[in-house]
Design an enzyme around this catalytic site. Structure first.
Site, PDB file in Angstrom:
ATOM      1  N   ASN A 191      31.820  33.105  35.085  1.00  0.00           N
ATOM      2  CA  ASN A 191      32.646  33.265  36.281  1.00  0.00           C
ATOM      3  C   ASN A 191      32.450  34.635  36.903  1.00  0.00           C
ATOM      4  O   ASN A 191      32.209  35.623  36.216  1.00  0.00           O
ATOM      5  CB  ASN A 191      34.130  33.022  35.941  1.00  0.00           C
ATOM      6  CG  ASN A 191      34.862  34.288  35.571  1.00  0.00           C
ATOM      7  OD1 ASN A 191      35.303  35.044  36.439  1.00  0.00           O
ATOM      8  ND2 ASN A 191      34.958  34.562  34.264  1.00  0.00           N
ATOM      9  N   PHE A 216      39.006  38.850  40.678  1.00  0.00           N
ATOM     10  CA  PHE A 216      40.448  39.148  40.840  1.00  0.00           C
ATOM     11  C   PHE A 216      41.063  38.437  42.054  1.00  0.00           C
ATOM     12  O   PHE A 216      41.815  39.039  42.833  1.00  0.00           O
ATOM     13  CB  PHE A 216      40.693  40.654  40.984  1.00  0.00           C
ATOM     14  CG  PHE A 216      40.583  41.458  39.713  1.00  0.00           C
ATOM     15  CD1 PHE A 216      40.395  40.863  38.482  1.00  0.00           C
ATOM     16  CD2 PHE A 216      40.691  42.849  39.745  1.00  0.00           C
ATOM     17  CE1 PHE A 216      40.307  41.622  37.312  1.00  0.00           C
ATOM     18  CE2 PHE A 216      40.609  43.622  38.594  1.00  0.00           C
ATOM     19  CZ  PHE A 216      40.408  42.998  37.381  1.00  0.00           C
ATOM     20  N   SER A 254      36.987  43.980  33.628  1.00  0.00           N
ATOM     21  CA  SER A 254      36.504  42.834  34.403  1.00  0.00           C
ATOM     22  C   SER A 254      35.042  43.047  34.755  1.00  0.00           C
ATOM     23  O   SER A 254      34.669  44.089  35.294  1.00  0.00           O
ATOM     24  CB  SER A 254      37.293  42.687  35.695  1.00  0.00           C
ATOM     25  OG  SER A 254      36.592  41.802  36.543  1.00  0.00           O
ATOM     26  N   ASN A 273      33.534  41.454  36.989  1.00  0.00           N
ATOM     27  CA  ASN A 273      33.294  40.934  38.338  1.00  0.00           C
ATOM     28  C   ASN A 273      33.876  41.764  39.452  1.00  0.00           C
ATOM     29  O   ASN A 273      33.822  41.389  40.605  1.00  0.00           O
ATOM     30  CB  ASN A 273      33.898  39.523  38.453  1.00  0.00           C
ATOM     31  CG  ASN A 273      33.347  38.622  37.400  1.00  0.00           C
ATOM     32  OD1 ASN A 273      32.140  38.532  37.255  1.00  0.00           O
ATOM     33  ND2 ASN A 273      34.218  37.988  36.640  1.00  0.00           N
ATOM     34  N   THR A 274      34.507  42.852  39.108  1.00  0.00           N
ATOM     35  CA  THR A 274      35.138  43.659  40.130  1.00  0.00           C
ATOM     36  C   THR A 274      34.434  44.995  40.110  1.00  0.00           C
ATOM     37  O   THR A 274      34.367  45.649  39.070  1.00  0.00           O
ATOM     38  CB  THR A 274      36.638  43.822  39.812  1.00  0.00           C
ATOM     39  OG1 THR A 274      37.122  42.540  39.459  1.00  0.00           O
ATOM     40  CG2 THR A 274      37.402  44.338  40.987  1.00  0.00           C
ATOM     41  N   LYS A 300      42.623  46.063  27.751  1.00  0.00           N
ATOM     42  CA  LYS A 300      41.637  45.010  27.446  1.00  0.00           C
ATOM     43  C   LYS A 300      40.232  45.558  27.682  1.00  0.00           C
ATOM     44  O   LYS A 300      39.924  46.027  28.779  1.00  0.00           O
ATOM     45  CB  LYS A 300      41.880  43.788  28.334  1.00  0.00           C
ATOM     46  CG  LYS A 300      40.972  42.607  28.012  1.00  0.00           C
ATOM     47  CD  LYS A 300      41.488  41.345  28.661  1.00  0.00           C
ATOM     48  CE  LYS A 300      40.634  40.138  28.379  1.00  0.00           C
ATOM     49  NZ  LYS A 300      41.170  38.926  29.013  1.00  0.00           N
ATOM     50  N   ASN A 309      37.072  41.030  26.640  1.00  0.00           N
ATOM     51  CA  ASN A 309      36.903  40.244  27.869  1.00  0.00           C
ATOM     52  C   ASN A 309      35.568  39.472  27.784  1.00  0.00           C
ATOM     53  O   ASN A 309      34.974  39.395  26.711  1.00  0.00           O
ATOM     54  CB  ASN A 309      36.901  41.215  29.067  1.00  0.00           C
ATOM     55  CG  ASN A 309      37.459  40.563  30.327  1.00  0.00           C
ATOM     56  OD1 ASN A 309      37.138  39.411  30.634  1.00  0.00           O
ATOM     57  ND2 ASN A 309      38.284  41.286  31.049  1.00  0.00           N
TER      58      ASN A 309
END
Ligand SMILES: Cc1cc2nc3c(=O)[nH]c(=O)nc-3n(C[C@H](O)[C@H](O)[C@H](O)COP(=O)(O)O)c2cc1C
Length: 343
Positions: A116, A120, A184, A186-187, A226, A255
């Protein structure tokens, strides 16, 4: 179990649809059902199986829902029926944001994995707060609610603390624990918050705010961090020094990973990899971190926990609680009761 029967019947159809569409479709249908029938049913309490304390929090069982499945806290009462001892919602940011362009969620079905790059996407903290307030499970304090916090895409890393601060203050009266998401994949650059230049200052600021708030409200809120499984040993050691020095309440390990080497058949889509191919990497990370972290700092394990054996090895390696996400997508809601029955 009704929901599970429903899941098994529609799974082949769902798995033909785009992954994000089918996720939204299932949760839309189930949440309507919950609204319709939930008022005639009792609010479920998580089954008591090998209950434990994490700091001051009583977890009725050790299986929790990982962040990302219910980003906006819309499905808490429904998810509570699956048996989770704890439910973590989010990642939530101060302002609503759309996330990355679609498609951004992919199944790798034969390897029981997901990739994925959602970025966010969420409705913003004020809307999420309203959603949580509607939950009977939360109102009746049946289980543990975690709120996972992030920063908006437009926020620079030097201002990251401001966004986390807004999130903490917004949910202070309602969350049992918080997670500061610094991992994350993806950010843009969020993972840089794990580096020496940012981490200590950020944790120190958050610790001060927490002390002030807990003194004011006397509710002893916990704040966990995390981390990413893509940190090398040196980085992990450096981070643990900071976590020990500032005596954080707990750590979530880990994560998703950006490294797709664990996939036999690469799908050529960048993003965070979760599920079975993440299991080994995440467990290794736990085994490195556990002895480096002060004994009193609890660890919640996440990452490729798809079997009873995986749960056992995380608990035996020093985790207090385990969280699942991808396992639920592949096995359906019965996975939690199956795990609890055999644990
Ligand atoms: C689609 C998807 C979205 C996710 N979103 C978030 C998120 O918003 N915040 C977060 O901290 N973790 C997020 N995660 C990571 C999960 O919480 C979990 O740590 C990770 O998937 C590893 O567990 P698993 O292998 O059991 O899925 C997401 C994972 C997936 C698959």
């Amino acid at each position: 179990m009704g929901v599970n029967f429903f899941f098994q019947i529609i799974k082949p159809f769902l798995f033909k649809l785009d992954a994000e569409k089918s996720h939204n479709f299932v949760f839309f249908c189930l949440s309507r059902l919950e609204i319709l029938l939930g008022k005639f049913l009792k609010t479920p309490s998580p089954p008591i199986v090998k209950s434990t304390y994490v700091r001051n929090l009583f977890f009725r069982n050790r299986i929790g829902l990982a962040a990302g499945l219910d980003k906006n806290g819309q499905y808490i009462d429904l998810l509570a029926r699956f048996g989770f001892g704890s439910i973590e919602i989010g990642t939530v940011t101060p302002e609503a944001q759309l996330g990355n362009e679609k498609p951004r969620l992919f199944r790798v079905e034969n390897e029981r994995a997901l990739v994925n790059r959602l970025g966010f996407n969420n409705d913003g903290m004020h809307q999420v707060y309203k959603n949580i307030k509607k939950s009977r499970w939360v109102r009746e304090k049946k289980g543990i609610l975690g709120v996972n916090l992030g920063i908006n895409k437009t926020t620079s890393l030097t201002n990251a603390y401001d966004d986390y601060r807004k999130g903490l203050l917004c949910f202070w009266d309602i969350a049992s624990y918080f997670v500061i998401n610094i991992s994350s994949p993806n950010t843009m650059q969020v993972r840089d918050l794990q580096t020496a230049g940012y981490l200590e200052q950020l944790v120190d600021n958050i610790r001060r705010l927490q002390k002030q708030q807990n003194e004011k409200t006397h509710n002893g809120r916990l704040i966990f961090y995390k981390i990413s499984p893509d940190n090398d040993q040196k980085n992990l050691a450096r981070m643990c020094l900071v976590f020990n020095k500032l005596d954080i309440d707990g750590l979530i390990v880990t994560n998703t990973t950006n490294d797709h080497e664990g996939l036999i058949n690469s799908i050529g889509e960048p993003g965070g990899l979760s599920g079975e191919p993440l299991e080994h990497r995440s467990l290794s990370c736990l085994k490195i971190v556990r002895p480096l972290l002060n004994e009193e700092i609890p660890i919640i394990a996440s990452g490729g926990i798809m079997s009873k054996e995986a749960i056992k090895s995380r608990l035996n390696s020093g985790a207090s609680i385990v969280q699942i996400y991808t396992g639920l997508i592949y096995e359906g809601p019965k996975i939690v009761f199956d795990f609890l029955r055999d644990s």
